[in-house]
Motif scaffolding. Structure first.
Motif, PDB file in Angstrom:
ATOM      1  N   GLY A   9       1.449  -1.054   5.229  1.00  0.00           N
ATOM      2  CA  GLY A   9       2.304  -1.216   4.066  1.00  0.00           C
ATOM      3  C   GLY A   9       2.990  -2.573   4.024  1.00  0.00           C
ATOM      4  O   GLY A   9       3.526  -3.049   5.034  1.00  0.00           O
ATOM      5  N   TRP A  11       5.445  -3.364   1.657  1.00  0.00           N
ATOM      6  CA  TRP A  11       6.641  -3.244   0.818  1.00  0.00           C
ATOM      7  C   TRP A  11       7.716  -4.233   1.274  1.00  0.00           C
ATOM      8  O   TRP A  11       8.286  -4.989   0.479  1.00  0.00           O
ATOM      9  N   THR A  45       0.288  -2.621  -1.388  1.00  0.00           N
ATOM     10  CA  THR A  45       1.340  -3.456  -1.942  1.00  0.00           C
ATOM     11  C   THR A  45       1.596  -3.052  -3.385  1.00  0.00           C
ATOM     12  O   THR A  45       1.116  -2.018  -3.838  1.00  0.00           O
ATOM     13  N   TYR A  49       7.093  -5.002  -5.573  1.00  0.00           N
ATOM     14  CA  TYR A  49       7.650  -5.375  -4.279  1.00  0.00           C
ATOM     15  C   TYR A  49       7.974  -6.872  -4.295  1.00  0.00           C
ATOM     16  O   TYR A  49       7.163  -7.721  -3.920  1.00  0.00           O
ATOM     17  N   SER A  54       5.282  -9.833  -2.447  1.00  0.00           N
ATOM     18  CA  SER A  54       4.477  -9.139  -1.444  1.00  0.00           C
ATOM     19  C   SER A  54       2.988  -9.406  -1.660  1.00  0.00           C
ATOM     20  O   SER A  54       2.249  -9.695  -0.706  1.00  0.00           O
ATOM     21  N   HIS A 110       2.282   3.449 -10.857  1.00  0.00           N
ATOM     22  CA  HIS A 110       3.327   3.526  -9.840  1.00  0.00           C
ATOM     23  C   HIS A 110       4.325   4.656 -10.098  1.00  0.00           C
ATOM     24  O   HIS A 110       4.705   5.374  -9.198  1.00  0.00           O
ATOM     25  N   TYR A 191       3.958   7.841   1.803  1.00  0.00           N
ATOM     26  CA  TYR A 191       4.800   6.676   2.077  1.00  0.00           C
ATOM     27  C   TYR A 191       6.174   7.128   2.557  1.00  0.00           C
ATOM     28  O   TYR A 191       6.584   8.255   2.362  1.00  0.00           O
ATOM     29  N   GLN A 196      11.853   4.599   6.216  1.00  0.00           N
ATOM     30  CA  GLN A 196      12.275   3.190   6.286  1.00  0.00           C
ATOM     31  C   GLN A 196      12.963   2.844   7.613  1.00  0.00           C
ATOM     32  O   GLN A 196      13.820   1.965   7.679  1.00  0.00           O
ATOM     33  N   GLY A 262       4.912   0.682   7.124  1.00  0.00           N
ATOM     34  CA  GLY A 262       5.354  -0.685   6.903  1.00  0.00           C
ATOM     35  C   GLY A 262       5.221  -1.503   8.176  1.00  0.00           C
ATOM     36  O   GLY A 262       5.660  -1.070   9.244  1.00  0.00           O
TER      37      GLY A 262
END
Length: 308
Positions: A9, A11, A45, A49, A54, A110, A191, A196, A262
């Motif tokens: 990822g 992001w 991506t 982002y 990105s 998205h 995701y 995070q 990520g």
């Protein structure tokens, strides 16, 4: 399409304040090369982002890689479209320029702003060969089914669904989306499997997320509860000599999903290598899910909805 078990990822590469850090292609060169050396050639991506940052960084890194060795995944974001009848065509054109390619392997709508409006826009892109597979992200089950109806009428189908899915947010499972994907040969991309970073063990009440980032606002107030789940994940990991992050990723694979991790450090890639080989038992999965349910925190973010 021959997919790896885990997607890389990008992001955080957008430098848009979500993660509180800033990256350049020079910073990420070793990350990219390590991933490719280990067979992780699927890169996710989006224009959103960092408004193309990105994609541009990824495009710089992939410039010398033969196109057939890459699987590129990027997204059409309705909230930033240009308001013209060719909004999607214009957005993908910019994406392809930044990514140095004349086609996108997986192209996503998205966010489900208007299924009836945006789904038809992707059809000519698929028929012209500009995209190989069609995906939808952050859509609920009824929206996914409606998109498929529209596509099926044109001889096309959804190949991929991408939603927030983690031990702390299993709404895509409880709503029937995972089952629908399995029944209809759709790859489910998970995701925020690591929330995070909140499920990595790196952050806790003594080690907060960096101030002035979206992550800090979302997770710092609930880290005390999340610590309880991470403790169970670490205990599970002892059997496999694995970290909490690796266990979270292995859990997502065990649920039949393709996690997007990520990657901003080479260690994130080597973690993924190990996680891809871990096979959790049903008891281990149940123990972690029971703990996740018991702490009862919500990690649904401002751009998302609960999948019902």
């Amino acid at each position: 399409m021959n997919l790896p078990k885990i997607a890389m990822g990008a992001w955080a590469w957008g430098n848009d304040g979500t993660f509180g850090d800033s990256y350049t292609s020079a910073d990420l060169k070793n990350v990219y090369e390590t991933a490719m050396e280990n067979g992780f050639n699927l890169w996710d991506t989006a224009v959103a982002y960092g408004m193309g940052v990105s994609e541009s960084v990824l495009g710089e890194l992939t410039r010398e890689t033969p196109r057939e060795n890459l699987i590129l995944s990027t997204k059409f974001t309705p909230q930033i479209e240009d308001g013209t009848p060719k909004a999607m065509e214009n957005m993908i054109k910019g994406s392809m320029e930044r990514l140095n390619t004349d086609y996108i392997d997986i192209y996503w709508v998205h966010n489900p702003m208007d299924v009836e409006k945006y789904t038809p826009m992707i059809i000519p892109l698929a028929k012209r060969g500009q995209i190989k597979e069609i995906g939808v992200s952050n859509h609920n089950l009824s929206e996914i089914k409606r998109v498929n109806e529209i596509l099926n009428a044109e001889g096309l189908k959804i190949s991929a669904v991408q939603n927030h899915f983690s031990l702390l947010n299993r709404s895509s499972e409880t709503s029937g989306i995972l089952e629908y994907c399995k029944e209809n040969d759709i790859t489910f991309y998970a995701y925020m499997v690591l929330e995070q970073g909140a499920l990595t063990g790196k952050y806790d009440t003594a080690h907060l997320f960096p101030e002035n980032s979206d992550r800090a606002n979302a997770y710092n107030p609930i880290l005390g509860e999340i610590e309880k789940l991470v403790a169970v994940m670490k205990e599970t990991g002892e059997k496999y000599n694995a970290s909490a992050a690796q266990i979270a990723t292995a859990w997502a694979i065990a649920k039949g999903t393709l996690p997007i991790i990520g990657v901003t450090k080479t260690g994130h890639v080597t973690d993924a290598v190990k996680a891809a080989d871990i096979v959790l038992t049903e008891d281990e999965i149940k123990t972690m899910e029971n703990m996740a349910d018991s702490i009862d925190v919500s990690t649904i973010r401002y751009w998302e909805k609960i999948m019902e």
